[in-house]
Structures are given as C-alpha cells and as structure tokens.
Write a protein that holds these residues in place. Structure first.
Motif, PDB file in Angstrom:
ATOM      1  N   GLY A 160       0.816  -1.193   0.000  1.00 40.43           N
ATOM      2  CA  GLY A 160       0.000   0.000   0.000  1.00 40.43           C
ATOM      3  C   GLY A 160       0.855   1.250   0.000  1.00 40.43           C
ATOM      4  N   PRO A 161       0.437   2.290  -0.702  1.00 40.62           N
ATOM      5  CA  PRO A 161       1.192   3.548  -0.673  1.00 40.62           C
ATOM      6  C   PRO A 161       1.393   4.025   0.760  1.00 40.62           C
ATOM      7  N   GLN A 162       2.596   4.482   1.025  1.00 43.09           N
ATOM      8  CA  GLN A 162       2.961   4.932   2.365  1.00 43.09           C
ATOM      9  C   GLN A 162       3.116   6.439   2.364  1.00 43.09           C
ATOM     10  N   TYR A 163       2.445   7.099   3.272  1.00 43.61           N
ATOM     11  CA  TYR A 163       2.550   8.550   3.407  1.00 43.61           C
ATOM     12  C   TYR A 163       3.949   8.923   3.877  1.00 43.61           C
ATOM     13  N   ILE A 164       4.508   9.970   3.249  1.00 45.96           N
ATOM     14  CA  ILE A 164       5.818  10.456   3.687  1.00 45.96           C
ATOM     15  C   ILE A 164       5.681  11.821   4.336  1.00 45.96           C
ATOM     16  N   ILE A 165       5.156  12.790   3.593  1.00 43.16           N
ATOM     17  CA  ILE A 165       5.149  14.159   4.068  1.00 43.16           C
ATOM     18  C   ILE A 165       4.237  14.983   3.184  1.00 43.16           C
ATOM     19  N   HIS A 166       3.760  16.110   3.680  1.00 40.66           N
ATOM     20  CA  HIS A 166       3.029  17.028   2.826  1.00 40.66           C
ATOM     21  C   HIS A 166       3.241  18.452   3.305  1.00 40.66           C
ATOM     22  N   GLY A 167       2.938  19.413   2.419  1.00 44.09           N
ATOM     23  CA  GLY A 167       3.117  20.817   2.787  1.00 44.09           C
ATOM     24  C   GLY A 167       2.297  21.715   1.882  1.00 44.09           C
ATOM     25  N   LEU A 168       2.144  22.941   2.328  1.00 45.36           N
ATOM     26  CA  LEU A 168       1.379  23.926   1.559  1.00 45.36           C
ATOM     27  C   LEU A 168       2.311  24.994   0.976  1.00 45.36           C
ATOM     28  N   LYS A 169       2.998  25.685   1.848  1.00 47.80           N
ATOM     29  CA  LYS A 169       3.894  26.752   1.390  1.00 47.80           C
ATOM     30  C   LYS A 169       5.285  26.633   2.006  1.00 47.80           C
ATOM     31  N   ASN A 170       5.296  26.330   3.291  1.00 42.95           N
ATOM     32  CA  ASN A 170       6.563  26.297   4.003  1.00 42.95           C
ATOM     33  C   ASN A 170       7.248  24.955   3.812  1.00 42.95           C
ATOM     34  N   ASN A 171       8.544  24.960   3.993  1.00 43.23           N
ATOM     35  CA  ASN A 171       9.280  23.706   4.003  1.00 43.23           C
ATOM     36  C   ASN A 171       8.882  22.895   5.229  1.00 43.23           C
ATOM     37  N   GLU A 172       8.877  21.599   5.077  1.00 47.79           N
ATOM     38  CA  GLU A 172       8.460  20.716   6.151  1.00 47.79           C
ATOM     39  C   GLU A 172       9.505  19.633   6.369  1.00 47.79           C
ATOM     40  N   THR A 173       9.599  19.191   7.602  1.00 47.96           N
ATOM     41  CA  THR A 173      10.516  18.089   7.935  1.00 47.96           C
ATOM     42  C   THR A 173       9.839  17.179   8.934  1.00 47.96           C
ATOM     43  N   ASN A 174      10.006  15.879   8.732  1.00 51.34           N
ATOM     44  CA  ASN A 174       9.584  14.916   9.748  1.00 51.34           C
ATOM     45  C   ASN A 174      10.663  13.854   9.864  1.00 51.34           C
ATOM     46  N   GLU A 175      10.333  12.778  10.548  1.00 52.86           N
ATOM     47  CA  GLU A 175      11.363  11.772  10.813  1.00 52.86           C
ATOM     48  C   GLU A 175      11.767  11.010   9.556  1.00 52.86           C
ATOM     49  N   MET A 176      10.966  11.096   8.520  1.00 48.70           N
ATOM     50  CA  MET A 176      11.282  10.354   7.298  1.00 48.70           C
ATOM     51  C   MET A 176      12.020  11.205   6.273  1.00 48.70           C
ATOM     52  N   ALA A 177      11.609  12.467   6.146  1.00 45.93           N
ATOM     53  CA  ALA A 177      12.089  13.247   5.009  1.00 45.93           C
ATOM     54  C   ALA A 177      11.901  14.734   5.257  1.00 45.93           C
ATOM     55  N   SER A 178      12.425  15.512   4.306  1.00 41.86           N
ATOM     56  CA  SER A 178      12.175  16.951   4.254  1.00 41.86           C
ATOM     57  C   SER A 178      11.533  17.282   2.926  1.00 41.86           C
ATOM     58  N   LEU A 179      10.674  18.282   2.949  1.00 39.14           N
ATOM     59  CA  LEU A 179      10.005  18.753   1.748  1.00 39.14           C
ATOM     60  C   LEU A 179      10.350  20.208   1.552  1.00 39.14           C
ATOM     61  N   ILE A 180      10.945  20.504   0.406  1.00 35.89           N
ATOM     62  CA  ILE A 180      11.288  21.881   0.068  1.00 35.89           C
ATOM     63  C   ILE A 180      10.359  22.326  -1.058  1.00 35.89           C
ATOM     64  N   ILE A 181       9.598  23.392  -0.821  1.00 37.21           N
ATOM     65  CA  ILE A 181       8.676  23.932  -1.816  1.00 37.21           C
ATOM     66  C   ILE A 181       9.199  25.287  -2.256  1.00 37.21           C
ATOM     67  N   THR A 182       9.310  25.486  -3.559  1.00 37.16           N
ATOM     68  CA  THR A 182       9.822  26.769  -4.036  1.00 37.16           C
ATOM     69  C   THR A 182       8.853  27.896  -3.693  1.00 37.16           C
ATOM     70  N   GLU A 183       9.366  29.100  -3.708  1.00 37.44           N
ATOM     71  CA  GLU A 183       8.551  30.238  -3.291  1.00 37.44           C
ATOM     72  C   GLU A 183       7.328  30.420  -4.185  1.00 37.44           C
ATOM     73  N   ASP A 184       7.480  30.154  -5.472  1.00 35.50           N
ATOM     74  CA  ASP A 184       6.329  30.281  -6.372  1.00 35.50           C
ATOM     75  C   ASP A 184       5.430  29.044  -6.341  1.00 35.50           C
ATOM     76  N   ARG A 185       5.840  28.038  -5.581  1.00 39.26           N
ATOM     77  CA  ARG A 185       5.077  26.790  -5.366  1.00 39.26           C
ATOM     78  C   ARG A 185       4.939  25.939  -6.627  1.00 39.26           C
ATOM     79  N   LYS A 186       5.682  26.233  -7.640  1.00 38.05           N
ATOM     80  CA  LYS A 186       5.540  25.489  -8.880  1.00 38.05           C
ATOM     81  C   LYS A 186       6.381  24.221  -8.910  1.00 38.05           C
ATOM     82  N   SER A 187       7.192  24.035  -7.925  1.00 38.08           N
ATOM     83  CA  SER A 187       7.954  22.784  -7.860  1.00 38.08           C
ATOM     84  C   SER A 187       8.330  22.502  -6.404  1.00 38.08           C
ATOM     85  N   SER A 188       8.703  21.260  -6.177  1.00 38.08           N
ATOM     86  CA  SER A 188       9.111  20.866  -4.830  1.00 38.08           C
ATOM     87  C   SER A 188      10.151  19.762  -4.938  1.00 38.08           C
TER      88      SER A 188
END
Lengths: 110, 114
Positions: A43-71
């Motif tokens: 089954g697909p395993q959740y890693i991380i999610h975010g809206l605008k800000n960068n996020e970090t948890n125990e599995m990974a980090s998510l970097i979202i560009t300022e224009d939000r067009k890529s991550s």
C-alpha cells in the motif's frame, strides 16, 4: 488534480541524500503537495506534505519553491529499504481523491 | 500506531462471482476510499465515502461496484459479478478530513479472477 511531472527513475548511493524533484506548475494557492511511496506492491505509504513552508519529519524533508511550482523531497541518508516508487501528488482543493502518476523509481545502491 | 487493515490479503474467485473486500479504517477517520492497481499499472482512484454516502467516484466504479459501511468500523467494497479485468490489488484508505488531511493506506487485497 494539478498535473505533476517527475523523472521516471533516479539512482542514489546508500548513505547519501536522495533529492527527488517534482514540477506542479498549475498548482493553486490552497492546494497541498503530498509525497507517498510504494514499495513493491504494498500500500502507498505517506511520507510528508506541505502547503507553502518547508516541512521536515522523521522520514524526510520537503522543500517547496517560493512560487510553489515545484518541490523536492529529500531523504537525508538513503538506505536500501528506501528503494521504492515515489509519488508527488497535488489533489484538487476540497476533493480528496488522489491521482497517482507514474512516480519516480528510486534505486538505492550499496 | 493506528493503521488501516484489510482482509483478505489474497482472494481467488471465478468470473461472475461476487466478492466483498473488507477494510477497517483508522478509528477516528471520517473519509474512506478505495483504489485499485492492476499489475504493472498506476494506482487508480475508485471511490470516496463520507457521512454514509459516496462523495466521489471514478469512471471505473460502475454499477458492478458498491461500497458500504455496515457498522462503525468496517468499510467494504463489493464487486457484484467479477470480470477477468477486475484482477488487481485493491487498497483501502482513510483520512480524518479537512484541508491538508492525510490519507493512510492499507496493505491491500490481491484479487485474482479466473
């Protein structure tokens, strides 16, 4: 859902950081970016999610560009067990169905 | 840690037979989903369910499919008359809801229609 574009495959050496990119240029201001992974046919395993800000948890980090067009999903120290298909998903606001594209097949090599 | 469970893990059935796939979502979640994945293909959305009714369904989810939450814990997918092309992994997911809610997936049921 906002269309996402991911490279079909990437290699990473064990112990190194894995940086998985995703383009979502049509994202709307209130749409979240989610990352999941699927190991074999599990089954697909959740890693991380975010809206605008960068996020970090125990599995990974998510970097979202300022224009939000890529991550970028960052696995800081990839292990062999991180070999999987990684999906970047941007569900349409107020609609909860997820559209899984082809994802990026990450191969972690010793 | 709470998790979504699914039974059975594997099911083999004859074409034309009815099958019921069962899921126990995470207990405080309000939204429930079924997805399927044909071998070697993408994960596909089938249906979402909230407040005891279908909130959205895909083109795949035709009259042969139905979903039900028969009690406070189970969420089921019924395929009335299975076809060969229904052979796939079926994943259940649940979500507490709200903007930024996260879907958690079960391990799946592998259905083989002969």
């Amino acid at each position: 859902d906002a269309k996402t574009t991911q490279p079909p495959s990437m290699d990473c050496a064990e112990g190194r950081a894995a940086n998985l990119p995703c383009n979502h240029s049509t994202i709307s201001g209130n749409e979240y970016v989610y990352w999941y992974r699927q190991i074999h046919s599990q089954g697909p395993q959740y890693i991380i999610h975010g809206l605008k800000n960068n996020e970090t948890n125990e599995m990974a980090s998510l970097i979202i560009t300022e224009d939000r067009k890529s991550s970028t999903l960052i696995l800081p120290h990839a292990t062999l067990r991180d070999t999987a298909v990684y999906y970047c998903i941007v569900p349409q606001y107020n609609f909860n169905k997820f559209y899984f594209g082809s994802g990026t097949k990450l191969n972690v090599k010793p | 840690e709470p998790e979504v469970t699914q039974t059975p893990s594997h099911q083999v059935t004859q074409m034309g037979q009815e099958v019921i796939l069962r899921c126990v979502p995470i207990s405080n979640h309000l939204y429930f989903y079924w997805y399927r994945q044909i071998l070697g293909q993408k994960v596909e959305f089938l249906v979402s369910f909230y407040n005891n009714e279908i909130s959205e369904k895909s083109e795949i989810f035709d009259d042969q499919f139905s979903v039900e939450r028969p009690d406070g814990s189970n969420f089921t997918l019924k395929i009335r008359s299975t076809k060969l092309e229904d052979s796939a992994m079926y994943f259940c997911a649940s979500d507490i809801g709200g903007a930024g809610g996260t879907q958690y997936f079960g391990p799946g049921t592998r259905l083989l229609v002969l």
